[in-house]
Design a protein around this motif. Structure first.
Motif, PDB file in Angstrom:
ATOM      1  N   SER A 174       0.833  -1.202   0.000  1.00 36.61           N
ATOM      2  CA  SER A 174       0.000   0.000   0.000  1.00 36.61           C
ATOM      3  C   SER A 174       0.875   1.263   0.000  1.00 36.61           C
ATOM      4  O   SER A 174       2.098   1.185  -0.017  1.00 36.61           O
ATOM      5  CB  SER A 174      -0.902   0.006   1.236  1.00 36.61           C
ATOM      6  N   ARG A 175       0.207   2.418  -0.014  1.00 37.21           N
ATOM      7  CA  ARG A 175       0.889   3.713   0.124  1.00 37.21           C
ATOM      8  C   ARG A 175       1.853   3.994  -1.033  1.00 37.21           C
ATOM      9  O   ARG A 175       2.800   4.759  -0.885  1.00 37.21           O
ATOM     10  CB  ARG A 175       1.660   3.772   1.438  1.00 37.21           C
ATOM     11  N   THR A 176       1.642   3.382  -2.202  1.00 41.73           N
ATOM     12  CA  THR A 176       2.619   3.550  -3.293  1.00 41.73           C
ATOM     13  C   THR A 176       2.613   4.973  -3.842  1.00 41.73           C
ATOM     14  O   THR A 176       3.539   5.355  -4.545  1.00 41.73           O
ATOM     15  CB  THR A 176       2.359   2.559  -4.444  1.00 41.73           C
ATOM     16  N   LEU A 177       1.560   5.759  -3.528  1.00 40.23           N
ATOM     17  CA  LEU A 177       1.507   7.148  -4.001  1.00 40.23           C
ATOM     18  C   LEU A 177       2.020   8.126  -2.947  1.00 40.23           C
ATOM     19  O   LEU A 177       1.803   9.336  -3.071  1.00 40.23           O
ATOM     20  CB  LEU A 177       0.074   7.518  -4.411  1.00 40.23           C
ATOM     21  N   SER A 178       2.717   7.612  -1.930  1.00 36.27           N
ATOM     22  CA  SER A 178       3.166   8.510  -0.853  1.00 36.27           C
ATOM     23  C   SER A 178       4.155   9.557  -1.363  1.00 36.27           C
ATOM     24  O   SER A 178       4.259  10.639  -0.792  1.00 36.27           O
ATOM     25  CB  SER A 178       3.784   7.714   0.291  1.00 36.27           C
ATOM     26  N   GLY A 179       4.859   9.247  -2.431  1.00 35.77           N
ATOM     27  CA  GLY A 179       5.793  10.230  -2.985  1.00 35.77           C
ATOM     28  C   GLY A 179       5.147  11.177  -3.974  1.00 35.77           C
ATOM     29  O   GLY A 179       5.807  12.068  -4.516  1.00 35.77           O
ATOM     30  N   VAL A 180       3.853  10.984  -4.224  1.00 34.35           N
ATOM     31  CA  VAL A 180       3.150  11.767  -5.252  1.00 34.35           C
ATOM     32  C   VAL A 180       2.047  12.627  -4.643  1.00 34.35           C
ATOM     33  O   VAL A 180       1.906  13.802  -4.980  1.00 34.35           O
ATOM     34  CB  VAL A 180       2.533  10.810  -6.308  1.00 34.35           C
ATOM     35  N   VAL A 181       1.258  12.043  -3.744  1.00 35.29           N
ATOM     36  CA  VAL A 181       0.127  12.763  -3.142  1.00 35.29           C
ATOM     37  C   VAL A 181       0.642  13.588  -1.966  1.00 35.29           C
ATOM     38  O   VAL A 181       1.197  13.021  -1.012  1.00 35.29           O
ATOM     39  CB  VAL A 181      -0.951  11.763  -2.667  1.00 35.29           C
ATOM     40  N   PRO A 182       0.491  14.911  -2.010  1.00 37.01           N
ATOM     41  CA  PRO A 182       1.059  15.768  -0.962  1.00 37.01           C
ATOM     42  C   PRO A 182       0.643  15.342   0.448  1.00 37.01           C
ATOM     43  O   PRO A 182       1.468  15.271   1.357  1.00 37.01           O
ATOM     44  CB  PRO A 182       0.513  17.161  -1.313  1.00 37.01           C
ATOM     45  N   MET A 208       0.193  12.579   1.636  1.00 33.08           N
ATOM     46  CA  MET A 208       0.719  11.272   2.066  1.00 33.08           C
ATOM     47  C   MET A 208       2.223  11.290   2.298  1.00 33.08           C
ATOM     48  O   MET A 208       2.835  10.232   2.486  1.00 33.08           O
ATOM     49  CB  MET A 208       0.390  10.201   1.004  1.00 33.08           C
ATOM     50  N   ALA A 209       2.803  12.466   2.314  1.00 30.16           N
ATOM     51  CA  ALA A 209       4.263  12.544   2.439  1.00 30.16           C
ATOM     52  C   ALA A 209       4.765  11.831   3.693  1.00 30.16           C
ATOM     53  O   ALA A 209       5.830  11.199   3.685  1.00 30.16           O
ATOM     54  CB  ALA A 209       4.704  14.003   2.439  1.00 30.16           C
ATOM     55  N   GLY A 210       3.967  11.900   4.759  1.00 28.62           N
ATOM     56  CA  GLY A 210       4.380  11.266   6.011  1.00 28.62           C
ATOM     57  C   GLY A 210       4.334   9.746   5.978  1.00 28.62           C
ATOM     58  O   GLY A 210       4.734   9.085   6.947  1.00 28.62           O
ATOM     59  N   GLU A 211       3.841   9.181   4.894  1.00 29.05           N
ATOM     60  CA  GLU A 211       3.706   7.721   4.778  1.00 29.05           C
ATOM     61  C   GLU A 211       4.893   7.076   4.071  1.00 29.05           C
ATOM     62  O   GLU A 211       4.911   5.863   3.869  1.00 29.05           O
ATOM     63  CB  GLU A 211       2.423   7.370   4.012  1.00 29.05           C
ATOM     64  N   ALA A 212       5.876   7.884   3.685  1.00 31.35           N
ATOM     65  CA  ALA A 212       6.954   7.364   2.827  1.00 31.35           C
ATOM     66  C   ALA A 212       7.719   6.205   3.485  1.00 31.35           C
ATOM     67  O   ALA A 212       8.041   5.212   2.818  1.00 31.35           O
ATOM     68  CB  ALA A 212       7.909   8.497   2.457  1.00 31.35           C
ATOM     69  N   ASP A 213       8.012   6.327   4.762  1.00 38.54           N
ATOM     70  CA  ASP A 213       8.778   5.266   5.421  1.00 38.54           C
ATOM     71  C   ASP A 213       7.980   3.966   5.470  1.00 38.54           C
ATOM     72  O   ASP A 213       8.524   2.882   5.210  1.00 38.54           O
ATOM     73  CB  ASP A 213       9.166   5.689   6.846  1.00 38.54           C
ATOM     74  N   ARG A 214       6.706   4.090   5.792  1.00 32.10           N
ATOM     75  CA  ARG A 214       5.870   2.870   5.835  1.00 32.10           C
ATOM     76  C   ARG A 214       5.708   2.285   4.439  1.00 32.10           C
ATOM     77  O   ARG A 214       5.662   1.065   4.259  1.00 32.10           O
ATOM     78  CB  ARG A 214       4.513   3.166   6.459  1.00 32.10           C
ATOM     79  N   ALA A 215       5.619   3.149   3.433  1.00 34.77           N
ATOM     80  CA  ALA A 215       5.522   2.660   2.049  1.00 34.77           C
ATOM     81  C   ALA A 215       6.773   1.855   1.685  1.00 34.77           C
ATOM     82  O   ALA A 215       6.685   0.768   1.089  1.00 34.77           O
ATOM     83  CB  ALA A 215       5.343   3.839   1.094  1.00 34.77           C
ATOM     84  N   GLU A 239       8.783   0.342   3.704  1.00 32.54           N
ATOM     85  CA  GLU A 239       8.807  -0.903   4.470  1.00 32.54           C
ATOM     86  C   GLU A 239       7.838  -1.935   3.876  1.00 32.54           C
ATOM     87  O   GLU A 239       8.154  -3.126   3.787  1.00 32.54           O
ATOM     88  CB  GLU A 239       8.457  -0.615   5.938  1.00 32.54           C
ATOM     89  N   GLU A 240       6.665  -1.474   3.451  1.00 29.91           N
ATOM     90  CA  GLU A 240       5.707  -2.410   2.836  1.00 29.91           C
ATOM     91  C   GLU A 240       6.279  -3.000   1.544  1.00 29.91           C
ATOM     92  O   GLU A 240       6.097  -4.184   1.256  1.00 29.91           O
ATOM     93  CB  GLU A 240       4.389  -1.705   2.538  1.00 29.91           C
ATOM     94  N   HIS A 266       8.488  -7.702  -1.355  1.00 27.64           N
ATOM     95  CA  HIS A 266       9.497  -8.455  -2.111  1.00 27.64           C
ATOM     96  C   HIS A 266       9.964  -9.681  -1.322  1.00 27.64           C
ATOM     97  O   HIS A 266      10.115 -10.778  -1.888  1.00 27.64           O
ATOM     98  CB  HIS A 266      10.702  -7.553  -2.418  1.00 27.64           C
ATOM     99  N   GLN A 267      10.182  -9.482  -0.025  1.00 30.67           N
ATOM    100  CA  GLN A 267      10.658 -10.599   0.812  1.00 30.67           C
ATOM    101  C   GLN A 267       9.639 -11.727   0.849  1.00 30.67           C
ATOM    102  O   GLN A 267       9.978 -12.893   0.693  1.00 30.67           O
ATOM    103  CB  GLN A 267      10.929 -10.092   2.234  1.00 30.67           C
ATOM    104  N   ARG A 268       8.363 -11.359   1.021  1.00 25.97           N
ATOM    105  CA  ARG A 268       7.299 -12.377   1.093  1.00 25.97           C
ATOM    106  C   ARG A 268       7.162 -13.094  -0.257  1.00 25.97           C
ATOM    107  O   ARG A 268       6.933 -14.306  -0.302  1.00 25.97           O
ATOM    108  CB  ARG A 268       5.987 -11.703   1.487  1.00 25.97           C
ATOM    109  N   ALA A 269       7.298 -12.338  -1.346  1.00 30.59           N
ATOM    110  CA  ALA A 269       7.196 -12.959  -2.677  1.00 30.59           C
ATOM    111  C   ALA A 269       8.303 -14.000  -2.861  1.00 30.59           C
ATOM    112  O   ALA A 269       8.047 -15.108  -3.365  1.00 30.59           O
ATOM    113  CB  ALA A 269       7.282 -11.887  -3.769  1.00 30.59           C
TER     114      ALA A 269
END
Ligand SMILES: Cc1cc2nc3c(=O)[nH]c(=O)nc-3n(C[C@H](O)[C@H](O)[C@H](O)COP(=O)(O)O)c2cc1C
Length: 213
Positions: free
Chosen positions: A177-185, A187-194, A196-197, A202-205
């Motif tokens: 989730s949160r893949t637009l954190s770098g695009v939607v103003p 959501m800027a505070g979500e970048a670290d969680r994005a 990590e997700e 990738h690890q789970r895959a």
């Protein structure tokens, strides 16, 4: 020869998160041995036509009298179904588009969910029963349990119902989730969680590919 069907449906050819994670799964799969092979179908680059006729939802023996679906459309559907039932596992890149599936992925579901052929109806047909399906769900926003939009995800549920309940597959879901954190103003505070997700996705895959393959 363990064979994986890799389906991608993102319209983003360069920065797609779902394509990156399906690639991790596929690369891990082929890394398990020379006998591990992949059939790739890019539903965005090479889209299937919409179902030509409603009667194609049914095998010929269950169609209404007089139903005459176009022969070429029926042949294509047979090819897509055969492609699915010939593999050992499926990985599906499923971005959230307007809270639901990319239309090109929805079309694929319309081709393969056939009562009496891929799911029991007047018989016990369920050729994919027990086979693994891994859904990679990428989404720009936040749909965590308890969040305001927690029940707005209509991307994953249809895949779980068709592949899991109807076809009897063993479905795993990886959500990034949160893949637009770098695009939607906002959501800027979500970048670290994005980030990590994405790392966890990738690890789970890779873990699932090793376990399944
Ligand atoms: C047509 C379109 C519709 C979208 N609709 C939503 C949406 O309803 N909710 C959301 O959270 N993100 C939405 N997004 C953002 C995507 O879910 C996000 O960019 C995701 O990372 C796409 O997967 P991909 O990176 O594999 O392309 C949309 C993107 C596009 C292109």
């Amino acid at each position: 020869m363990p064979t994986l069907l890799q389906l991608d449906s993102s319209a983003d050819a360069t920065g797609s998160v779902s394509r990156a994670v399906t690639t991790t799964f596929a690369d891990t799969w082929t890394g398990l041995g020379d006998d591990h092979v992949i059939i790739r179908r890019d539903l965005h680059a090479d889209p299937l036509p919409h179902l030509a006729d409603a009667s194609l939802h049914w095998p010929a023996r269950l169609r209404s009298p007089g139903a005459t679906p176009p022969a070429d459309a029926e042949a294509l559907q047979q090819q897509i179904i055969h492609e699915l039932i010939s593999v050992d596992a499926v990985v599906i890149g499923a971005p959230m588009y307007n809270y639901s599936l990319p239309s090109v992925l929805k079309v694929w579901l319309d081709y393969i969910h056939i009562p009496g052929v891929t799911t029991p109806f007047d018989n016990d047909a369920q050729p994919m029963a027990g086979k693994p399906a891994v859904i990679i769900s990428s989404r720009g926003g936040i749909y965590d349990p308890g969040s305001a939009n927690a029940d707005w995800d209509h991307t994953v549920p249809p895949l779980q119902i068709i592949l899991g309940n109807a076809l009897g597959m063993d479905v795993s879901v990886i959500k990034v989730s949160r893949t637009l954190s770098g695009v939607v103003p906002g959501m800027a505070g979500e970048a670290d969680r994005a980030a990590e997700e994405l790392r966890a996705g990738h690890q789970r895959a890779a873990e699932l590919a090793r376990k399944i393959g």
